[in-house]
Write an enzyme that holds these catalytic residues in place. Structure first.
Site, PDB file in Angstrom:
ATOM      1  N   HIS A 217       0.848  -1.181   0.000  1.00  0.00           N
ATOM      2  CA  HIS A 217       0.000   0.000   0.000  1.00  0.00           C
ATOM      3  C   HIS A 217       0.890   1.239   0.000  1.00  0.00           C
ATOM      4  O   HIS A 217       2.104   1.149   0.218  1.00  0.00           O
ATOM      5  CB  HIS A 217      -0.906   0.041   1.234  1.00  0.00           C
ATOM      6  CG  HIS A 217      -2.023  -0.946   1.199  1.00  0.00           C
ATOM      7  ND1 HIS A 217      -1.830  -2.286   1.406  1.00  0.00           N
ATOM      8  CD2 HIS A 217      -3.352  -0.784   0.975  1.00  0.00           C
ATOM      9  CE1 HIS A 217      -3.002  -2.919   1.314  1.00  0.00           C
ATOM     10  NE2 HIS A 217      -3.933  -2.023   1.050  1.00  0.00           N
ATOM     11  N   LYS A 221      -0.307   4.450   4.635  1.00  0.00           N
ATOM     12  CA  LYS A 221      -1.151   3.459   5.313  1.00  0.00           C
ATOM     13  C   LYS A 221      -0.375   2.871   6.477  1.00  0.00           C
ATOM     14  O   LYS A 221       0.626   2.191   6.302  1.00  0.00           O
ATOM     15  CB  LYS A 221      -1.602   2.358   4.354  1.00  0.00           C
ATOM     16  CG  LYS A 221      -2.508   1.335   5.046  1.00  0.00           C
ATOM     17  CD  LYS A 221      -3.187   0.414   4.058  1.00  0.00           C
ATOM     18  CE  LYS A 221      -3.972  -0.689   4.766  1.00  0.00           C
ATOM     19  NZ  LYS A 221      -5.007  -0.152   5.671  1.00  0.00           N
TER      20      LYS A 221
END
Length: 334
Positions: A217, A221
């Site tokens: 990600h 994140k």
């Protein structure tokens, strides 16, 4: 000879582009609903619903707000943001429909103003017509949920992380209506449902196989993918491997992400997952992938979750905790 079986699901959206907004304490500001509606009106078209999207100007919350406009939902004129953000008014605009709305952002630590804003909205719109979307930060999940329950705001929890077991327990004990899920994308929700069913029908089908899970990600994140955690639970039922959530490989480095297949233009918003089963002798490998660039599919699924929850509220009855499989099974995901 090595056998390789791959199942690939690619889409266009991101999994919880979390925006840091610690646990909300309540607030005060007297913004009425844009329509000036009074009292509870049970309209089938949901025109009296207002959605408070908390976590803007974070990218995931902002895209969720745009998706609400795109799907015919009206935004509440106030929302909560991180304590480090200066109070301000932003314009949320959907480029597809041309719809827009001004939203005043109130920092999460301004308790009195947040309380007043919520009370004013509920009085103007009706007590069951104010719903919330949460795309904030993993550290805020449990506190935010307790705040929503205390203030009587049904919500869709898009933020991953936090203590999920405690989150569900708290909401069930409060008999509070909510949609709580690690992933809001229709196709990925369907995939998760399929894996759960497979695991129930054929437990141990991959006995002896080793599990490997990698997820990438964007750098912002903070937590391990909630989707990966949910999928691992099903994979473990299919296998006898001692794989644990802590064994998931979390990639948050741009170079490593690109080596994993993420395009450069997707580095700031992507969700790439690969799950692998490998036989004891290494001769057979089964692989499942779902690779997502952007945030749109998650945002639209979140808006569908709001519409589902609003519909449930109109039927009355005791509050209940739902997940996105419930939303999918209800046939309301567009």
């Amino acid at each position: 000879m090595k056998t390789f079986v791959a199942l690939v699901a690619a889409a266009s959206a991101l999994e919880a582009g979390a925006f840091i907004a610690p646990a909300f304490s309540p607030a005060r500001s007297g913004h009425p609903c844009a329509s000036g509606a009074t009292g509870l009106r049970m309209s089938a078209d949901l025109s009296d619903v207002r959605v408070m999207v908390n976590g803007m100007p974070g990218p995931m919350a902002t895209e969720a707000a745009e998706a609400c406009l795109r799907k015919g939902l009206d935004l509440a004129p106030v929302a909560m943001t991180g304590p480090e953000i200066t109070p301000c008014t932003i314009t949320v605009a959907d480029s597809v429909t041309g719809k827009s709305a001004n939203v005043r952002l109130i920092p999460a630590n301004q308790d009195e103003e947040i309380n007043s804003a919520v009370e004013g909205l509920k009085e103007a719109c009706g007590p069951d017509n104010l719903l919330a979307i949460d795309f904030t930060h993993p550290s805020a999940v449990n506190g935010n949920a307790r705040f929503y329950a205390k203030m009587g705001i049904p919500f869709v929890m898009g933020t991953t992380g936090g203590d999920r077991d405690q989150l569900i327990k708290d909401m069930e004990e409060a008999k509070h209506s909510a949609v709580i899920a690690p992933n809001m994308a229709k196709q990925i929700v369907a995939l998760q449902a399929g894996l759960e069913d497979l695991a129930m029908k054929f437990p141990g089908a991959f006995a002896g196989y080793k599990i490997n899970v990698r997820e990438s990600h964007q750098k912002t994140k903070a937590d391990t993918s909630g989707t990966a955690k949910a999928v691992v639970a099903s994979l473990k039922n299919l296998s006898d491997d001692d794989f644990e959530v802590k064994d998931i490989e979390k990639i948050r480095d741009n170079e490593e992400s690109m080596a994993f297949g993420v395009p450069e233009e997707g580095l700031n918003g992507h969700a790439f997952h690969t799950y692998t089963f490998t036989s004891p002798d290494g001769s057979v490998e089964f692989q499942l992938k779902h690779n997502v660039v952007g945030r749109t599919v998650y945002a639209e699924g979140t808006a569908d979750g709001v519409k589902f929850l609003a519909g449930k509220l109109r039927k009355g009855g005791e509050g209940k905790v739902y997940n996105m499989i419930d939303v999918l099974q209800a046939g309301v995901m567009e």
